[in-house]
Motif scaffolding. Structure first.
Motif, short mmCIF file in Angstrom:
data_model
loop_
_atom_site.label_atom_id
_atom_site.label_comp_id
_atom_site.label_asym_id
_atom_site.label_seq_id
_atom_site.Cartn_x
_atom_site.Cartn_y
_atom_site.Cartn_z
N GLY A 1 0.80 -1.21 0.00
CA GLY A 1 0.00 0.00 0.00
C GLY A 1 0.84 1.27 0.00
N LEU A 2 0.15 2.40 -0.11
CA LEU A 2 0.79 3.70 -0.07
C LEU A 2 0.21 4.46 1.12
CD1 LEU A 2 0.48 4.58 -3.87
CD2 LEU A 2 2.46 3.69 -2.70
N THR A 3 1.08 5.12 1.85
CA THR A 3 0.65 5.84 3.04
C THR A 3 1.29 7.22 3.07
OG1 THR A 3 0.51 3.75 4.24
CG2 THR A 3 0.47 5.75 5.56
N TYR A 4 0.44 8.25 3.23
CA TYR A 4 0.93 9.62 3.40
C TYR A 4 0.95 9.91 4.89
CZ TYR A 4 0.84 14.70 3.56
OH TYR A 4 1.11 16.02 3.84
N VAL A 5 2.11 10.33 5.38
CA VAL A 5 2.22 10.68 6.79
C VAL A 5 2.34 12.20 6.86
CG1 VAL A 5 3.53 10.38 8.91
CG2 VAL A 5 3.37 8.50 7.27
N GLY B 1 -1.30 12.75 10.99
CA GLY B 1 -1.08 11.32 11.13
C GLY B 1 -1.02 10.62 9.77
N ALA B 2 -1.08 9.29 9.78
CA ALA B 2 -0.96 8.47 8.57
C ALA B 2 -2.30 8.38 7.86
CB ALA B 2 -0.46 7.09 8.93
N ILE B 3 -2.26 8.56 6.55
CA ILE B 3 -3.47 8.45 5.72
C ILE B 3 -3.16 7.44 4.61
CG2 ILE B 3 -5.06 9.64 4.18
CD1 ILE B 3 -4.32 12.23 5.64
N PRO B 4 -3.91 6.31 4.56
CA PRO B 4 -3.69 5.38 3.45
C PRO B 4 -4.19 6.00 2.14
CG PRO B 4 -5.44 4.60 4.91
CD PRO B 4 -4.91 5.85 5.50
N LEU B 5 -3.40 5.84 1.08
CA LEU B 5 -3.74 6.42 -0.22
C LEU B 5 -4.37 5.37 -1.12
CD1 LEU B 5 -0.49 8.50 -0.82
CD2 LEU B 5 -2.69 9.33 0.00
N THR B 6 -5.57 5.66 -1.59
CA THR B 6 -6.26 4.77 -2.53
C THR B 6 -5.85 5.13 -3.95
OG1 THR B 6 -8.16 6.23 -2.77
CG2 THR B 6 -8.24 4.63 -0.96
N PRO B 7 -6.08 4.24 -4.93
CA PRO B 7 -5.77 4.58 -6.33
C PRO B 7 -6.50 5.85 -6.80
CG PRO B 7 -6.10 2.22 -6.13
CD PRO B 7 -6.44 2.83 -4.79
N ALA B 8 -7.74 6.04 -6.33
CA ALA B 8 -8.49 7.24 -6.73
C ALA B 8 -7.84 8.50 -6.15
CB ALA B 8 -9.93 7.14 -6.26
N MET B 9 -7.34 8.41 -4.92
CA MET B 9 -6.66 9.55 -4.31
C MET B 9 -5.36 9.88 -5.05
SD MET B 9 -7.31 8.56 -0.33
CE MET B 9 -6.51 9.96 0.44
N ILE B 10 -4.62 8.85 -5.44
CA ILE B 10 -3.38 9.04 -6.19
C ILE B 10 -3.69 9.72 -7.52
CG2 ILE B 10 -1.53 7.83 -7.44
CD1 ILE B 10 -0.93 7.80 -4.57
N ARG B 11 -4.74 9.26 -8.20
CA ARG B 11 -5.13 9.84 -9.48
C ARG B 11 -5.47 11.32 -9.31
NH1 ARG B 11 -9.80 11.08 -11.77
NH2 ARG B 11 -9.91 11.17 -14.02
N ASP B 12 -6.29 11.64 -8.33
CA ASP B 12 -6.66 13.03 -8.09
C ASP B 12 -5.45 13.88 -7.75
OD1 ASP B 12 -9.29 12.38 -8.58
OD2 ASP B 12 -9.86 12.26 -6.47
N TRP B 13 -4.55 13.33 -6.98
CA TRP B 13 -3.34 14.05 -6.61
C TRP B 13 -2.48 14.32 -7.84
CZ3 TRP B 13 -0.06 12.11 -1.86
CH2 TRP B 13 0.68 13.17 -1.33
N CYS B 14 -2.35 13.32 -8.71
CA CYS B 14 -1.57 13.49 -9.94
C CYS B 14 -2.19 14.56 -10.83
CB CYS B 14 -1.48 12.17 -10.72
SG CYS B 14 -0.44 10.94 -9.95
N LEU B 15 -3.52 14.54 -10.97
CA LEU B 15 -4.19 15.55 -11.78
C LEU B 15 -3.98 16.96 -11.21
CD1 LEU B 15 -7.52 13.72 -12.67
CD2 LEU B 15 -5.74 14.43 -14.25
N ALA B 16 -3.97 17.06 -9.89
CA ALA B 16 -3.75 18.36 -9.27
C ALA B 16 -2.31 18.85 -9.50
CB ALA B 16 -4.06 18.28 -7.78
#
Length: 166
Positions: free
Chosen positions: A141-145, A149-164
């Motif tokens: 998995g991917l985790t943003y700290v 605190g720690a937030i697990p990153l879902t594929p949809a979150m990664i996609r939105d982050w990349c678009l931003a």
């Protein structure tokens, strides 16, 4: 039709046009190989196929097609060779003389195709950077700290982050 140099190049261009690949440029020095396989008939072998990579082979193929009067001509093209051809750019396409009708079609489709490809490449690069940076050591998995605190990153979150980021 008479098998001359211009027909050979026009035949190659028409193959590309038929498959929506008008952004590739075919010239006498830069062209692609195709394989003509005659329709199966008694006494014919796969060895009767012709590798068409120059004007002489093209003439041989046209002679076979006209002699046999085949209703459908099937050719095989290696797309890796087509992808090696130079691509028509928007600036070069607008200034050419007699090919203006070919380049106008390419001008309407080529820029959007390249913009989409550029966007896809940038998104992929950002995704790889994010995956490398936030990969979880304990599982796949991917985790943003962050400060909360720690937030697990879902594929949809990664996609939105990349678009931003793009």
């Amino acid at each position: 039709f008479a098998p001359d140099d211009s027909n050979y190049l026009e035949f190659l261009r028409s193959i590309l046009r038929k498959h929506g690949l008008m952004n590739y440029q075919v010239t006498e020095k830069k062209h692609f190989l195709l394989k003509y396989i005659p329709p199966k008939a008694k006494g014919q072998w796969i060895g009767d196929a012709i590798d068409v990579d120059n004007q002489n082979n093209y003439r041989e193929m046209v002679k076979k097609v006209s002699d046999e009067a085949v209703p459908v001509v099937k050719v095989f093209v290696d797309m890796r060779q087509v992808e090696k051809l130079p691509q028509v750019s928007q600036a070069a396409g607008s200034g050419s003389g007699n090919d203006s009708e070919h380049t106008t079609d390419g001008d309407t489709e080529s820029p959007t195709h390249t913009k989409k490809a550029d966007l896809d490449q940038r998104l992929a690069r950002w995704r790889l950077k994010l995956e490398k940076m936030y990969r979880n050591e304990h599982d796949e998995g991917l985790t943003y700290v962050g400060p909360l605190g720690a937030i697990p990153l879902t594929p949809a979150m990664i996609r939105d982050w990349c678009l931003a980021l793009v």
